[in-house]
Scaffold this motif. Structure first.
Motif, PDB file in Angstrom:
ATOM      1  N   ARG A  59      -1.560 -13.734  -5.297  1.00 37.96           N
ATOM      2  CA  ARG A  59      -1.792 -12.786  -6.406  1.00 37.96           C
ATOM      3  C   ARG A  59      -3.120 -12.070  -6.232  1.00 37.96           C
ATOM      4  O   ARG A  59      -3.221 -10.843  -6.467  1.00 37.96           O
ATOM      5  N   MET A  60      -4.137 -12.808  -5.807  1.00 33.19           N
ATOM      6  CA  MET A  60      -5.447 -12.169  -5.600  1.00 33.19           C
ATOM      7  C   MET A  60      -5.385 -11.148  -4.467  1.00 33.19           C
ATOM      8  O   MET A  60      -5.984 -10.060  -4.568  1.00 33.19           O
ATOM      9  N   ARG A  61      -4.666 -11.470  -3.383  1.00 36.43           N
ATOM     10  CA  ARG A  61      -4.526 -10.493  -2.290  1.00 36.43           C
ATOM     11  C   ARG A  61      -3.775  -9.254  -2.757  1.00 36.43           C
ATOM     12  O   ARG A  61      -4.153  -8.125  -2.424  1.00 36.43           O
ATOM     13  N   ILE A  62      -2.700  -9.454  -3.511  1.00 35.15           N
ATOM     14  CA  ILE A  62      -1.920  -8.300  -4.003  1.00 35.15           C
ATOM     15  C   ILE A  62      -2.787  -7.429  -4.909  1.00 35.15           C
ATOM     16  O   ILE A  62      -2.765  -6.188  -4.829  1.00 35.15           O
ATOM     17  N   ALA A  63      -3.585  -8.082  -5.770  1.00 28.51           N
ATOM     18  CA  ALA A  63      -4.467  -7.309  -6.657  1.00 28.51           C
ATOM     19  C   ALA A  63      -5.494  -6.525  -5.845  1.00 28.51           C
ATOM     20  O   ALA A  63      -5.776  -5.345  -6.134  1.00 28.51           O
ATOM     21  N   ALA A  64      -6.058  -7.209  -4.813  1.00 33.62           N
ATOM     22  CA  ALA A  64      -7.042  -6.500  -3.982  1.00 33.62           C
ATOM     23  C   ALA A  64      -6.394  -5.341  -3.235  1.00 33.62           C
ATOM     24  O   ALA A  64      -6.992  -4.247  -3.095  1.00 33.62           O
ATOM     25  N   GLU A  65      -5.175  -5.535  -2.735  1.00 33.37           N
ATOM     26  CA  GLU A  65      -4.494  -4.462  -1.996  1.00 33.37           C
ATOM     27  C   GLU A  65      -4.140  -3.311  -2.927  1.00 33.37           C
ATOM     28  O   GLU A  65      -4.259  -2.124  -2.553  1.00 33.37           O
ATOM     29  N   TYR A  66      -3.696  -3.621  -4.158  1.00 32.23           N
ATOM     30  CA  TYR A  66      -3.437  -2.547  -5.120  1.00 32.23           C
ATOM     31  C   TYR A  66      -4.719  -1.795  -5.452  1.00 32.23           C
ATOM     32  O   TYR A  66      -4.734  -0.555  -5.581  1.00 32.23           O
ATOM     33  N   GLU A  67      -5.808  -2.540  -5.571  1.00 31.03           N
ATOM     34  CA  GLU A  67      -7.086  -1.882  -5.855  1.00 31.03           C
ATOM     35  C   GLU A  67      -7.500  -0.990  -4.689  1.00 31.03           C
ATOM     36  O   GLU A  67      -7.992   0.145  -4.887  1.00 31.03           O
ATOM     37  N   THR A  68      -7.272  -1.481  -3.461  1.00 27.99           N
ATOM     38  CA  THR A  68      -7.575  -0.650  -2.276  1.00 27.99           C
ATOM     39  C   THR A  68      -6.719   0.613  -2.262  1.00 27.99           C
ATOM     40  O   THR A  68      -7.211   1.727  -1.967  1.00 27.99           O
ATOM     41  N   ALA A  69      -5.441   0.455  -2.581  1.00 33.11           N
ATOM     42  CA  ALA A  69      -4.558   1.620  -2.616  1.00 33.11           C
ATOM     43  C   ALA A  69      -5.001   2.618  -3.686  1.00 33.11           C
ATOM     44  O   ALA A  69      -5.020   3.842  -3.455  1.00 33.11           O
ATOM     45  N   LEU A  70      -5.371   2.116  -4.865  1.00 32.25           N
ATOM     46  CA  LEU A  70      -5.822   3.009  -5.931  1.00 32.25           C
ATOM     47  C   LEU A  70      -7.113   3.728  -5.536  1.00 32.25           C
ATOM     48  O   LEU A  70      -7.284   4.944  -5.788  1.00 32.25           O
ATOM     49  N   ASP A  71      -8.043   2.952  -4.902  1.00 31.57           N
ATOM     50  CA  ASP A  71      -9.287   3.606  -4.467  1.00 31.57           C
ATOM     51  C   ASP A  71      -9.008   4.677  -3.406  1.00 31.57           C
ATOM     52  O   ASP A  71      -9.626   5.767  -3.404  1.00 31.57           O
ATOM     53  N   ALA A  72      -8.085   4.368  -2.486  1.00 30.35           N
ATOM     54  CA  ALA A  72      -7.746   5.345  -1.455  1.00 30.35           C
ATOM     55  C   ALA A  72      -7.112   6.595  -2.063  1.00 30.35           C
ATOM     56  O   ALA A  72      -7.420   7.739  -1.670  1.00 30.35           O
ATOM     57  N   LYS A  73      -6.202   6.387  -3.037  1.00 32.18           N
ATOM     58  CA  LYS A  73      -5.605   7.540  -3.715  1.00 32.18           C
ATOM     59  C   LYS A  73      -6.655   8.350  -4.449  1.00 32.18           C
ATOM     60  O   LYS A  73      -6.659   9.598  -4.430  1.00 32.18           O
ATOM     61  N   SER A  74      -7.585   7.647  -5.099  1.00 33.62           N
ATOM     62  CA  SER A  74      -8.646   8.364  -5.812  1.00 33.62           C
ATOM     63  C   SER A  74      -9.538   9.123  -4.839  1.00 33.62           C
ATOM     64  O   SER A  74      -9.945  10.279  -5.100  1.00 33.62           O
ATOM     65  N   ALA A  75      -9.848   8.486  -3.661  1.00 34.05           N
ATOM     66  CA  ALA A  75     -10.667   9.183  -2.661  1.00 34.05           C
ATOM     67  C   ALA A  75      -9.931  10.411  -2.116  1.00 34.05           C
ATOM     68  O   ALA A  75     -10.549  11.471  -1.854  1.00 34.05           O
ATOM     69  N   THR A  76      -8.604  10.264  -1.925  1.00 31.00           N
ATOM     70  CA  THR A  76      -7.824  11.431  -1.459  1.00 31.00           C
ATOM     71  C   THR A  76      -7.913  12.578  -2.455  1.00 31.00           C
ATOM     72  O   THR A  76      -8.097  13.755  -2.078  1.00 31.00           O
ATOM     73  N   ALA A  77      -7.783  12.253  -3.758  1.00 35.35           N
ATOM     74  CA  ALA A  77      -7.895  13.298  -4.783  1.00 35.35           C
ATOM     75  C   ALA A  77      -9.293  13.899  -4.791  1.00 35.35           C
ATOM     76  O   ALA A  77      -9.464  15.126  -4.941  1.00 35.35           O
ATOM     77  N   HIS A 190      -0.894   1.766   3.722  1.00 43.08           N
ATOM     78  CA  HIS A 190      -1.007   0.455   4.357  1.00 43.08           C
ATOM     79  C   HIS A 190      -1.247  -0.639   3.313  1.00 43.08           C
ATOM     80  O   HIS A 190      -0.657  -1.730   3.381  1.00 43.08           O
ATOM     81  N   ALA A 191      -2.128  -0.338   2.354  1.00 41.34           N
ATOM     82  CA  ALA A 191      -2.401  -1.324   1.297  1.00 41.34           C
ATOM     83  C   ALA A 191      -1.139  -1.585   0.469  1.00 41.34           C
ATOM     84  O   ALA A 191      -0.828  -2.737   0.110  1.00 41.34           O
ATOM     85  N   LEU A 192      -0.377  -0.527   0.155  1.00 40.75           N
ATOM     86  CA  LEU A 192       0.861  -0.718  -0.614  1.00 40.75           C
ATOM     87  C   LEU A 192       1.869  -1.527   0.184  1.00 40.75           C
ATOM     88  O   LEU A 192       2.550  -2.418  -0.368  1.00 40.75           O
ATOM     89  N   ASP A 193       1.995  -1.228   1.487  1.00 43.72           N
ATOM     90  CA  ASP A 193       2.925  -2.005   2.322  1.00 43.72           C
ATOM     91  C   ASP A 193       2.508  -3.475   2.390  1.00 43.72           C
ATOM     92  O   ASP A 193       3.345  -4.389   2.317  1.00 43.72           O
ATOM     93  N   ALA A 194       1.204  -3.717   2.526  1.00 40.84           N
ATOM     94  CA  ALA A 194       0.727  -5.104   2.568  1.00 40.84           C
ATOM     95  C   ALA A 194       0.981  -5.821   1.245  1.00 40.84           C
ATOM     96  O   ALA A 194       1.367  -7.000   1.211  1.00 40.84           O
ATOM     97  N   SER A 195       0.798  -5.107   0.133  1.00 38.07           N
ATOM     98  CA  SER A 195       1.050  -5.737  -1.180  1.00 38.07           C
ATOM     99  C   SER A 195       2.531  -6.060  -1.360  1.00 38.07           C
ATOM    100  O   SER A 195       2.885  -7.119  -1.895  1.00 38.07           O
ATOM    101  N   ARG A 196       3.399  -5.151  -0.886  1.00 38.45           N
ATOM    102  CA  ARG A 196       4.833  -5.448  -0.989  1.00 38.45           C
ATOM    103  C   ARG A 196       5.203  -6.661  -0.122  1.00 38.45           C
ATOM    104  O   ARG A 196       6.011  -7.500  -0.521  1.00 38.45           O
ATOM    105  N   ALA A 197       4.605  -6.727   1.080  1.00 37.95           N
ATOM    106  CA  ALA A 197       4.873  -7.892   1.942  1.00 37.95           C
ATOM    107  C   ALA A 197       4.379  -9.175   1.286  1.00 37.95           C
ATOM    108  O   ALA A 197       5.068 -10.215   1.302  1.00 37.95           O
ATOM    109  N   ASP A 198       3.199  -9.114   0.683  1.00 41.19           N
ATOM    110  CA  ASP A 198       2.688 -10.305  -0.015  1.00 41.19           C
ATOM    111  C   ASP A 198       3.562 -10.675  -1.203  1.00 41.19           C
ATOM    112  O   ASP A 198       3.773 -11.864  -1.511  1.00 41.19           O
ATOM    113  N   GLN A 199       4.086  -9.675  -1.892  1.00 40.69           N
ATOM    114  CA  GLN A 199       4.994  -9.955  -3.000  1.00 40.69           C
ATOM    115  C   GLN A 199       6.255 -10.664  -2.510  1.00 40.69           C
ATOM    116  O   GLN A 199       6.742 -11.618  -3.140  1.00 40.69           O
TER     117      GLN A 199
END
Length: 483
Positions: A59-77, A190-199
């Motif tokens: 759960r902690m890895r999935i949360a961190a990966e989601y946070e990484t994905a959100l930060d990456a999306k925010s950086a892209t914007a 990549h972060a989203l794919d890793a979170s799905r794999a962890d799920q």
């Protein structure tokens, strides 16, 4: 021809090794049979705790990966907005150069401030994620953006002298920004794919954990069921053995009761025979001796007064012997009971005991002697005789109460005294004061014997017996005939 005994070879360590191995396996099997439920519970707890730890880390890895994905999306914007602001900044600078109006200057300054904030935010982001390559590319973009802001500021300060800026610089800056945006989009994906794999892994772990716990609990309950079935079988066997033992004890008790009744019958018959012989043989001898001594005393009274006196004492001794003979006969086989019945015998027995012990007696007896049967009358008389003997020895009583009641089915004898009372330990032991004999006499007739301590002091004995013959008679009858 003799043969020497063949020597048995000693057991070696090689021979004893399999035995020890079998013993060890047997001990291990026994331990597993006894404590398998404990092992299963321990394994289930360990697996559950381990699974919870794995799930929590996932759960902690999935949360961190989601946070990484959100930060990456925010950086892209932010990169897209920075590219737009830089293009706007360049356009506003050119517009002010062509037409220097204050509104363009204010818009340029506002856009420049927005670009600086975006650069600072992105610089903090890249430093936080620790991507050196992206940080180097962003440093170039930041330098180019700051150079564009400075160039525009210089253009605002001297609008009449526009500075030529090659178009290749804008294309290079746009390419760098596009490359960073693509990198951040790939990072987010990549972060989203890793979170799905962890799920998926977490889901598989949960399923495996549940299945393993189900298997362990099934094995546990199966083992418990086997143990319960075994205990139930052992309990049923114990109940069967207890019933067989109770039946054996019952049969032995009945045999002992029959033997005791036989011995009592033999004893009563022997007492009757002995009393008859004492009465017939010894009584006639003592009476004849008394008559002969009295005749001799009459002849010697005048000529030999000293001898006559001796003979007088001899006659007194013979009278005492005759009285002792009568008392022994009455103790062994009371003639009053045989001739007059139970009520008269009880009254005489109690009166005689009261005279010897200075008791005050109260009676509650029937007016007439009922016909109860020889065995019942003897049993009740012996109980009364033993009770009065015990009261004289131990009770230190001053009052005795005797009651005899009966109906169509049973007869009851109640004797109570006001003495010190029987001790509680004597009530439990039942080996004191002839209680065993009294109980046996009564139980052999199918009766009930009760003894209790009376408050504030005294002892009470209550005997109840059926008037009709019971099975004990059928057992006792051949014993009497055999005697």
């Amino acid at each position: 021809m003799s043969h020497a005994p063949r020597a048995v070879p000693p057991r070696t360590a090689h021979d004893e090794a399999p035995t020890r191995a079998h013993a060890g396996l047997a001990r291990i099997n026994e331990w597993m049979r006894r404590y398998s439920w404990l092992v299963a519970m321990t394994v289930a707890i360990v697996i559950t705790v381990g699974g919870l730890v794995i799930l929590e880390s996932g759960r902690m890895r999935i949360a961190a990966e989601y946070e990484t994905a959100l930060d990456a999306k925010s950086a892209t914007a932010d990169l897209s907005a920075l590219a737009a602001d830089i293009a706007t900044l360049s356009a506003q600078g050119r517009a002010f150069a062509l037409k220097p109006e204050p509104a363009y200057k204010a818009q340029f300054e506002q856009t420049a401030a927005h670009v600086r904030r975006a650069l600072a935010t992105l610089d903090a982001y890249y430093r936080r994620i620790g991507d050196d390559t992206a940080l180097a590319s962003f440093a170039q973009i930041s330098a180019a953006a700051n150079e564009e802001i400075e160039r525009g500021a210089a253009r605002l300060a001297a609008p009449s002298q526009p500075e030529a800026r090659p178009a290749s610089d804008d294309a290079t800056l746009d390419a760098a920004l596009s490359l960073l945006r693509l990198n951040e989009e790939q990072r987010a994906q990549h972060a989203l794919d890793a979170s799905r794999a962890d799920q998926r892994i977490s889901t598989l772990c949960v399923g495996a954990l549940c299945a393993l716990n189900i298997v362990l609990f099934v094995l546990l309950f199966r083992n418990l069921g086997i143990q319960l079935d075994k205990q139930d079988r052992v309990q049923r066997e114990l109940i069967t053995q207890q019933e067989e033992l109770d039946q054996l004890v019952f049969e032995r008790t009945r045999q002992l009761e029959a033997l005791a009744w036989h011995l009592q019958s033999v004893s009563e018959n022997e007492k009757t025979e002995l009393a008859r012989e004492l009465h017939d043989e010894l009584g006639s001898i003592l009476t004849a001796s008394k008559m002969d001594v009295a005749w001799v005393r009459g002849k010697l009274r005048e000529t030999e007064p000293a001898m006559a006196e001796k003979l007088t004492r001899a006659i007194g001794n013979l009278d005492q012997g005759i009285a002792l003979k009568r008392r022994i006969i009455e103790d062994m086989r009371p003639t009053v009971l045989a001739n007059f019945g139970l009520v008269t015998a009880l009254r005489g027995l109690v009166d005689e005991a009261a005279q010897r012990n200075n008791w005050a007696v109260s009676f509650d007896l029937p007016d007439e002697d009922p016909k109860l049967g020889e065995a019942i009358e003897i049993a009740l008389f012996r109980v009364a005789q033993e009770t009065l003997t015990n009261a004289a020895k131990y009770a230190r009583a001053s009052n005795i109460r005797v009651a005899l009641t009966m109906d169509q089915a049973s007869v009851s004898l109640h004797i109570a005294d006001d003495g010190i009372g029987i001790r509680p330990q004597d009530l439990k032991r039942t080996q004191t004061h002839g209680l065993v004999g009294m109980r046996q006499r009564v139980s052999a007739r199918g009766g009930r014997f009760e003894i209790e301590r009376v408050k504030p002091h005294g002892t009470s004995i209550h005997v109840s017996m059926p008037r009709e013959r019971v099975h004990g008679d059928a057992v006792a009858t051949p014993a009497r005939s055999a005697a």
